[in-house]
Scaffold this active site. Sequence first.
Site, PDB file in Angstrom:
ATOM      1  N   GLY A   1       0.805  -1.217   0.000  1.00 34.94           N
ATOM      2  CA  GLY A   1       0.000   0.000   0.000  1.00 34.94           C
ATOM      3  C   GLY A   1       0.836   1.264   0.000  1.00 34.94           C
ATOM      4  N   SER A   2       0.365   2.248   0.727  1.00 27.05           N
ATOM      5  CA  SER A   2       0.965   3.590   0.668  1.00 27.05           C
ATOM      6  C   SER A   2       2.361   3.687   1.268  1.00 27.05           C
ATOM      7  CB  SER A   2       0.049   4.595   1.377  1.00 27.05           C
ATOM      8  OG  SER A   2      -1.184   4.694   0.715  1.00 27.05           O
ATOM      9  N   THR A   3       2.846   2.636   1.933  1.00 22.91           N
ATOM     10  CA  THR A   3       4.197   2.704   2.494  1.00 22.91           C
ATOM     11  C   THR A   3       5.263   2.818   1.416  1.00 22.91           C
ATOM     12  OG1 THR A   3       4.295   0.286   2.602  1.00 22.91           O
ATOM     13  CG2 THR A   3       3.599   1.446   4.604  1.00 22.91           C
ATOM     14  N   VAL A   4       4.917   2.540   0.134  1.00 30.20           N
ATOM     15  CA  VAL A   4       5.918   2.669  -0.935  1.00 30.20           C
ATOM     16  C   VAL A   4       5.843   4.017  -1.644  1.00 30.20           C
ATOM     17  CG1 VAL A   4       5.930   0.171  -1.314  1.00 30.20           C
ATOM     18  CG2 VAL A   4       4.485   1.627  -2.758  1.00 30.20           C
ATOM     19  N   LYS A   5       4.915   4.858  -1.274  1.00 31.58           N
ATOM     20  CA  LYS A   5       4.798   6.165  -1.940  1.00 31.58           C
ATOM     21  C   LYS A   5       6.080   6.997  -1.867  1.00 31.58           C
ATOM     22  CE  LYS A   5      -0.230   6.539  -1.681  1.00 31.58           C
ATOM     23  NZ  LYS A   5      -1.405   7.126  -0.996  1.00 31.58           N
TER      24      LYS A   5
END
Length: 608
Positions: free
Chosen positions: A333-337
């Site tokens: 999810g958003s942890t790779v943004k």
Amino acid sequence: MQIANGNRPRNQASDFSGRRKFLLAFVMSCMAVLVVRAIHLQVFKKDFLQDRSRYVDTVSISSYRGIIEDRNGEALAISSPAPSITVNPKELGQDDEGAVSQMEKQFRKEHGGEKLSDSQKQEVIGLYREQKVAKIRQLEKLLDLPTGKVNNILVEKKDKGFAYLAKKINPDLAEQVKALKLAGVGILREFKRFYPSGEVTAHLLGFTNAEDVGQVALEKSYEALLKGTDGKKRVIKDGLHQVIADVENIASPIPGKNLELSIDQRIQYLAYRELQNAVTVNKAKSGALVVLDAKTGEILAAVNQPSFNPNAKDELKEGLYRNRAFTEVFEPGSTVKPFTVAAALEGKYIRPTDLFATDGVFPVGNHTVRDTHHYGTLDVEGVIKKSSNIGVAKMALKMPTEYFWGMFNKVGFGASPATGFPGETDGRMPVMKRMRDFDKAVLSFGYGLNVSVLQLARAYTALADDGVLHSVSLLKRDEDVDAQRVLSQKTAKTVRTMMESVITKEGTAYEARVDGYRVAGKTGTAKKAGAHGYSANSYFALFAGLAPASNPRLVVVVMIDEPSAGQYYGGLVSAPVFSKVMGGALRLLGVTPDQENTMPILLAKKTP
């Protein structure tokens, strides 16, 4: 000539006479030695000869398995003496002639020393057998065996020379068994593996089987190092198979080597406690957490929930001892943004001041990218702070597919972390040549790829150590010789500064703040994929972060699977766990605070 010929026979006779005398003296000396030896044995050592059951045998000497210890020398796995009880069914099933002979002697003493009649001999044998049955029942009671178990073994394995009655028992209990003096029942010197930390380090260490061979986790992967080489010696045994004297040492046992891990037991315990509490409070299915040293790539803690007790092997279930932090994958999810932003900045496809319109809906081909809220127009830092899917998707579409995919690959996604842990996953990256615009868009916010908690933590070392990606290690080391630069120092610092805005009241993870320290991180709330697409109410709650943000020392990643107590956002479920673990770990390591205003305020509040 005649005189000479006449003397020759006399000289020869004289020579033979001398030889006869020497030979006779030698024979007499040998006889004297034998007589002395016979007197010694029959007078002074008669008990030894009377015990006809004594014999010389070669036995194995069990070696000591190496200790597993943490980085500070604290024992995490040790081996302690734990003898096993064995039985020779053939011998136990027969009358012990030596024991019967001793009973006959005692009987003669009690009856004036007369020779026993046949009926008296039968009486002695009957008494011996009654005592033997009583001892077998006592043996079963000591070893907590069902009544009749020993007799069943004697019947089932009557042609065998060996069987276990009990494995790795308390040494005091073994002494009680030895005192029974049952012929055919022996004590085998062995060791039992013990794990002082129990459930706290269970998934990392694993356990050994009854033969002390590693079965899972580090006990398995380092079996060749930890196991020793058994020795051999010749001994004198009595009829009970008990060693009564050593004859000679044939080969000394070689102990296994010790294994020094990178784990800090203090941080491991802290992480375990906080994760366990979070999984319980949030009624989650499971959870995993990893703490890395941002400068060396060493794994300081790796914990999982639910856990198991490696000291209670009878209760083990296969599903419990999988190390989820290393072997299971999820969409991050958003942890790779932050990596999408880093790639765009590094390739100069965007500038920090660029603005992105995020109106809640962004069409990409036949699909739509959505945000959970309408954020309006955001700069790059705002995209990270508010965790806008639309903002990072627009950044991704500015980059060539090969370049964008390559940045994710460079930080370790889709490749094994190579710690040597059994079953360690490679994760999964989408096939670059098949990627379309929508694939790029969803990859930018963490869908379409699978990673482990350890892989995600490793990727964050590139942001923590000014663009240098570290290899990760479960063994203690002073430096990472395999570290490699994947981002410029400028880009890494810029993104890290932007990530600090996430830990503000306007960001998505205010609960991740740590008193006295600047924190940079990113939340993630990823829907779980099922057989029929993504679930509407099952999530992975995630938080990945680093501190102190000015010069990061630690990276912590928290993953909680299917929280179901009402909250499921990473900022509300996983961020508080990060805060407690990161704060406690930094203080345990003595890391200097980098946020000057926080601590004085706290102290002032405590002042009356």
